[in-house]
Design a protein around this motif. Structure first.
Motif, PDB file in Angstrom:
ATOM      1  N   VAL A 198       3.633  16.827  -8.952  1.00 36.85           N
ATOM      2  CA  VAL A 198       2.970  16.012  -9.967  1.00 36.85           C
ATOM      3  C   VAL A 198       1.782  16.765 -10.581  1.00 36.85           C
ATOM      4  O   VAL A 198       1.524  16.641 -11.787  1.00 36.85           O
ATOM      5  N   PRO A 240      -5.731  20.140   6.653  1.00 38.34           N
ATOM      6  CA  PRO A 240      -6.393  18.990   6.023  1.00 38.34           C
ATOM      7  C   PRO A 240      -7.914  19.023   6.197  1.00 38.34           C
ATOM      8  O   PRO A 240      -8.406  19.233   7.315  1.00 38.34           O
ATOM      9  N   VAL A 259     -12.993  12.379  -1.532  1.00 33.40           N
ATOM     10  CA  VAL A 259     -12.382  11.876  -2.774  1.00 33.40           C
ATOM     11  C   VAL A 259     -12.662  10.379  -2.955  1.00 33.40           C
ATOM     12  O   VAL A 259     -12.546   9.608  -2.008  1.00 33.40           O
ATOM     13  N   ASP A 319       5.211  16.688   0.437  1.00 31.61           N
ATOM     14  CA  ASP A 319       5.024  15.495  -0.379  1.00 31.61           C
ATOM     15  C   ASP A 319       5.135  15.879  -1.858  1.00 31.61           C
ATOM     16  O   ASP A 319       5.003  17.039  -2.208  1.00 31.61           O
ATOM     17  N   ARG A 333      -4.957  15.083  -9.246  1.00 27.35           N
ATOM     18  CA  ARG A 333      -4.078  14.744 -10.370  1.00 27.35           C
ATOM     19  C   ARG A 333      -4.833  14.078 -11.524  1.00 27.35           C
ATOM     20  O   ARG A 333      -4.578  14.373 -12.696  1.00 27.35           O
ATOM     21  N   TRP A 342      10.535   8.043  -4.155  1.00 28.46           N
ATOM     22  CA  TRP A 342       9.715   9.029  -4.876  1.00 28.46           C
ATOM     23  C   TRP A 342      10.200   9.252  -6.305  1.00 28.46           C
ATOM     24  O   TRP A 342       9.393   9.495  -7.214  1.00 28.46           O
ATOM     25  N   LEU A 358      -5.389   1.146   1.975  1.00 31.19           N
ATOM     26  CA  LEU A 358      -5.796   1.225   0.573  1.00 31.19           C
ATOM     27  C   LEU A 358      -4.566   1.438  -0.302  1.00 31.19           C
ATOM     28  O   LEU A 358      -3.492   1.759   0.189  1.00 31.19           O
ATOM     29  N   PHE A 359      -4.751   1.248  -1.589  1.00 32.68           N
ATOM     30  CA  PHE A 359      -3.675   1.543  -2.522  1.00 32.68           C
ATOM     31  C   PHE A 359      -3.828   2.991  -2.988  1.00 32.68           C
ATOM     32  O   PHE A 359      -4.858   3.366  -3.543  1.00 32.68           O
ATOM     33  N   GLY A 360      -2.826   3.803  -2.704  1.00 30.61           N
ATOM     34  CA  GLY A 360      -2.911   5.246  -2.887  1.00 30.61           C
ATOM     35  C   GLY A 360      -2.556   5.707  -4.290  1.00 30.61           C
ATOM     36  O   GLY A 360      -2.435   4.909  -5.231  1.00 30.61           O
ATOM     37  N   GLY A 361      -2.360   6.980  -4.427  1.00 28.35           N
ATOM     38  CA  GLY A 361      -2.220   7.619  -5.718  1.00 28.35           C
ATOM     39  C   GLY A 361      -0.980   7.217  -6.495  1.00 28.35           C
ATOM     40  O   GLY A 361      -0.905   7.446  -7.705  1.00 28.35           O
ATOM     41  N   PHE A 362       0.001   6.614  -5.840  1.00 27.08           N
ATOM     42  CA  PHE A 362       1.212   6.196  -6.539  1.00 27.08           C
ATOM     43  C   PHE A 362       1.353   4.678  -6.547  1.00 27.08           C
ATOM     44  O   PHE A 362       2.435   4.139  -6.739  1.00 27.08           O
ATOM     45  N   ILE A 391       2.647   5.640   4.119  1.00 30.12           N
ATOM     46  CA  ILE A 391       2.799   5.123   2.759  1.00 30.12           C
ATOM     47  C   ILE A 391       3.883   4.054   2.754  1.00 30.12           C
ATOM     48  O   ILE A 391       4.989   4.279   3.238  1.00 30.12           O
ATOM     49  N   THR A 419     -15.488   8.976  -3.452  1.00 31.48           N
ATOM     50  CA  THR A 419     -16.895   8.624  -3.194  1.00 31.48           C
ATOM     51  C   THR A 419     -17.749   9.205  -4.323  1.00 31.48           C
ATOM     52  O   THR A 419     -17.239   9.730  -5.299  1.00 31.48           O
ATOM     53  N   SER A 452      -6.651   6.576 -10.011  1.00 30.73           N
ATOM     54  CA  SER A 452      -6.646   6.328  -8.563  1.00 30.73           C
ATOM     55  C   SER A 452      -7.997   6.708  -7.967  1.00 30.73           C
ATOM     56  O   SER A 452      -8.785   7.444  -8.571  1.00 30.73           O
ATOM     57  N   ASN A 453      -8.236   6.209  -6.758  1.00 31.37           N
ATOM     58  CA  ASN A 453      -9.435   6.593  -6.006  1.00 31.37           C
ATOM     59  C   ASN A 453      -9.145   7.687  -4.987  1.00 31.37           C
ATOM     60  O   ASN A 453     -10.041   8.116  -4.270  1.00 31.37           O
ATOM     61  N   THR A 454      -7.887   8.078  -4.866  1.00 33.50           N
ATOM     62  CA  THR A 454      -7.502   8.956  -3.766  1.00 33.50           C
ATOM     63  C   THR A 454      -6.792  10.224  -4.225  1.00 33.50           C
ATOM     64  O   THR A 454      -6.506  11.086  -3.403  1.00 33.50           O
ATOM     65  N   PHE A 455      -6.504  10.356  -5.497  1.00 34.98           N
ATOM     66  CA  PHE A 455      -5.760  11.525  -5.964  1.00 34.98           C
ATOM     67  C   PHE A 455      -6.455  12.115  -7.191  1.00 34.98           C
ATOM     68  O   PHE A 455      -5.875  12.210  -8.263  1.00 34.98           O
ATOM     69  N   VAL A 461       7.289   9.028  -9.142  1.00 36.08           N
ATOM     70  CA  VAL A 461       6.784  10.177  -9.914  1.00 36.08           C
ATOM     71  C   VAL A 461       7.177  10.102 -11.389  1.00 36.08           C
ATOM     72  O   VAL A 461       6.588  10.797 -12.214  1.00 36.08           O
ATOM     73  N   TRP A 463       7.185   6.480   4.068  1.00 35.71           N
ATOM     74  CA  TRP A 463       6.922   7.931   4.013  1.00 35.71           C
ATOM     75  C   TRP A 463       5.657   8.214   4.804  1.00 35.71           C
ATOM     76  O   TRP A 463       4.724   7.402   4.789  1.00 35.71           O
ATOM     77  N   ARG A 513     -11.119   0.978  -0.497  1.00 33.26           N
ATOM     78  CA  ARG A 513     -10.921   1.596  -1.815  1.00 33.26           C
ATOM     79  C   ARG A 513     -10.497   3.061  -1.706  1.00 33.26           C
ATOM     80  O   ARG A 513      -9.670   3.541  -2.460  1.00 33.26           O
ATOM     81  N   THR A 514     -11.140   3.754  -0.721  1.00 38.31           N
ATOM     82  CA  THR A 514     -10.799   5.161  -0.530  1.00 38.31           C
ATOM     83  C   THR A 514     -11.016   5.525   0.936  1.00 38.31           C
ATOM     84  O   THR A 514     -11.531   4.717   1.723  1.00 38.31           O
ATOM     85  N   TYR A 515     -10.581   6.734   1.319  1.00 36.54           N
ATOM     86  CA  TYR A 515     -10.595   7.135   2.735  1.00 36.54           C
ATOM     87  C   TYR A 515     -12.002   7.086   3.329  1.00 36.54           C
ATOM     88  O   TYR A 515     -12.210   6.666   4.463  1.00 36.54           O
ATOM     89  N   ALA A 516     -12.985   7.510   2.530  1.00 38.40           N
ATOM     90  CA  ALA A 516     -14.342   7.641   3.059  1.00 38.40           C
ATOM     91  C   ALA A 516     -15.101   6.317   3.051  1.00 38.40           C
ATOM     92  O   ALA A 516     -16.308   6.283   3.265  1.00 38.40           O
ATOM     93  N   ASP A 552       2.827  11.121   4.889  1.00 39.35           N
ATOM     94  CA  ASP A 552       2.483  12.304   4.107  1.00 39.35           C
ATOM     95  C   ASP A 552       1.800  13.365   4.969  1.00 39.35           C
ATOM     96  O   ASP A 552       1.657  13.230   6.182  1.00 39.35           O
ATOM     97  N   PHE A 595      -1.105  14.238   5.414  1.00 38.96           N
ATOM     98  CA  PHE A 595      -2.347  13.860   6.082  1.00 38.96           C
ATOM     99  C   PHE A 595      -2.103  12.830   7.185  1.00 38.96           C
ATOM    100  O   PHE A 595      -3.042  12.350   7.805  1.00 38.96           O
TER     101      PHE A 595
END
Lengths: 254, 254, 254
Positions: free
Chosen positions: A19, A42, A73, A14, A126, B51, B218-222, B178, A75, A120-123, B55, B170, B205-208, B172, B174
């Motif tokens: 980035v 992971p 990430v 990825d 970066r 991508w 959720l809306f991810g890092g990009f 996407i 939280t 972001s809430n997930t990256f 990016v 895509w 909002r996030t994975y957890a 990723d 994990f």
């Protein structure tokens, strides 16, 4: 010229690592960025911690290590900058640095401000960690400026286990089973046998000590016991994986 | 110090990328070369374009982006240098840059001379594109000197689809799926459900935000919608791949 | 600014390559380190040698090439620095450099002192070869200072085989079967057919010379014959692997 290392569970397929390099270059154009590995499985915080401790001696004091294996990430898990024996670590405070702390003389922990708005809430690698790592490398930021000090966490149980008894922590590209048993745990590291998966394997010095296709146990390049097959894969040969218990016994028949 | 990025479908197992680095270093020794990804599936022009657009904001204006997914290499397909909002792209004119063009304010296209003799018919990344990218980065060449201007191509259909309806583009590392659905398409991006593969998945909002092993969207890092399993793989959990339709609905039962 | 290249069978999942970068940076901070490939199959000395010879022309004279495919690591196999037509190679003396020697005008071999104490018996890339490569790149060490000269080895049989008859040596990311048959072996490289796995495949110029999904044989980016499927994988299509014999015949029915 400062060094920034990267160790993550992001893989290299990825565009995530590319980035990170962009952000680090933005914050510290003169830094040399070295990818240690992005193949931590992971969420495998313990595997990441093992390698963080193992590779540290190969980098000079002052190196900034950006390490992100971060299942929490986004939280309210804490994020930290850790000064460890002259090295600086940046990442989540989720056990990732426990192996380092357990063997360090000096540890100083600084809490990263959790209220800074992020893209972001997930990256967070970066958006939170890489900008801080870059500024620490450039000198634009010092660890003390990052945030309030946290207490040094108590040592993880890793240091309390019986000498010579450990487990497989990593399988490398050659199929070698790399354990957490260190050479200094043993009275006579060149003698004895290794018990794993119901087998006894002779301790040796290097892979070619045995015939092609045969098993050998030895202390590998990072000072821990590994089980190998000469010109083959111990992983395939034994069908054993991460977590398998391993024990060194001092002589045959004991 | 200029930046050159690389994005290809070459993988990292063959020596192809190393040789690109050699050519770029020859043409512009001072450039920082950043590998964005080489894991675009072979010939997957659309994935590469996704991508490239995603990016771009993480690199500064003036960056030279070498992008090669080129199933028509060695044929009479056109090769271009594209100036896009202050960034410079070098690669084949086969749709690779369409996502960029679709969202750009300013696009200027320059045709690369197709009559230059090259060392191969199959490795234009090395023989045609990298030398030009390196010279653009060093300043030895300007886009206007590359060749005659081409008209800006009409926008790809990507911009005409219904808001909140897209597809998986895509998968990723994990196992997150996407999509191309962007946050600004939705009136209330934090509410509603995502329909995919006959299931309704709650937006979070996030994975957890969900229990370990549970699905979350959720809306991810990009900035685009992704479907994840906390500490697991949505790809394995749902057995869905690239191309699967995804739709956001504003509330349960609608 | 000097260039150091890396070519190994270490893969990129383990932290081995990152630590090599650390050692090289310690010895020669100004060097540009370029990873050629780390995906040589474990212990595949011949594959490594093929690529070492093939990529050499893309690097300038003076480049230091660190090449480690070393099944005999830690034994009394010899370790060398080889000066080959202005390039400098560092690695084990186990056949790795034979392809280079076979086509070189000038070869000077220097034996690395085998009695130097090292930090490990299994990671000489880090402990023996990288420090020497770094010092050669920085100028702190010259090849003559490394150790006594060894005789140039006799040429490997690779140069004695029949023109136009070779074998598959590598399968690339696209599933192309790359052989060791060179264009200059053939009187008329653009005509004739390629016999492989009981099939006759037409010689072409580039992948898109044939219909999507069809087989084509052509001379690839490094000057040797390869067998491809347009927008597909010859490896999957033919179920043929490394070692398969390949032969060029000058016309149909001959």
């Amino acid at each position: 010229m400062s060094i920034i290392t990267l160790l993550t569970d992001f893989g290299v397929n990825d565009p995530f690592v590319g980035v990170l390099h962009a952000v680090l270059h933005r914050e510290c154009p003169s830094a040399r960025v070295i990818d240690v590995t992005h193949a931590i499985p992971p969420q495998a915080v313990a595997s990441a911690g093992f390698w963080l401790a193992r590779v540290q001696p190969w980098f000079p004091a002052g190196t900034v290590h950006l390490a992100v294996v971060d299942p929490g990430v986004g939280t309210n898990r804490q994020a930290v900058v850790a000064e460890v024996d002259g090295h600086v670590y940046v990442g989540p405070h989720n056990g990732l640095f426990d192996s380092l702390f357990a063997r360090a003389s000096e540890v100083r922990l600084h809490l990263i401000d959790p209220t800074v708005p992020l893209a972001s809430n997930t990256f967070h690698a970066r958006d939170l960690f890489a900008p801080i790592a870059g500024r620490l490398a450039s000198g634009a930021l010092t660890p003390n400026q990052v945030g309030p000090c946290l207490p040094r966490p108590p040592n993880a149980p890793i240091t309390q286990r019986r000498a010579g008894a450990g487990k497989v922590l990593w399988i490398d590209r050659f199929g070698n089973l790399i354990t957490d048993i260190e050479e200094h745990e043993l009275a006579a590291p060149c003698q004895g046998q290794v018990m794993v998966g119901g087998r006894a394997i002779q301790l040796g010095r290097t892979y070619a000590d045995v015939a092609v296709g045969s098993l050998v146990a030895l202390f590998g390049g990072f000072g821990t016991l590994e089980i190998a097959v000469r010109d083959g894969s111990a992983h395939q040969h034994l069908s054993l994986g991460v977590g398998t218990p391993v024990r060194v016994v001092s002589s045959v028949g004991r």
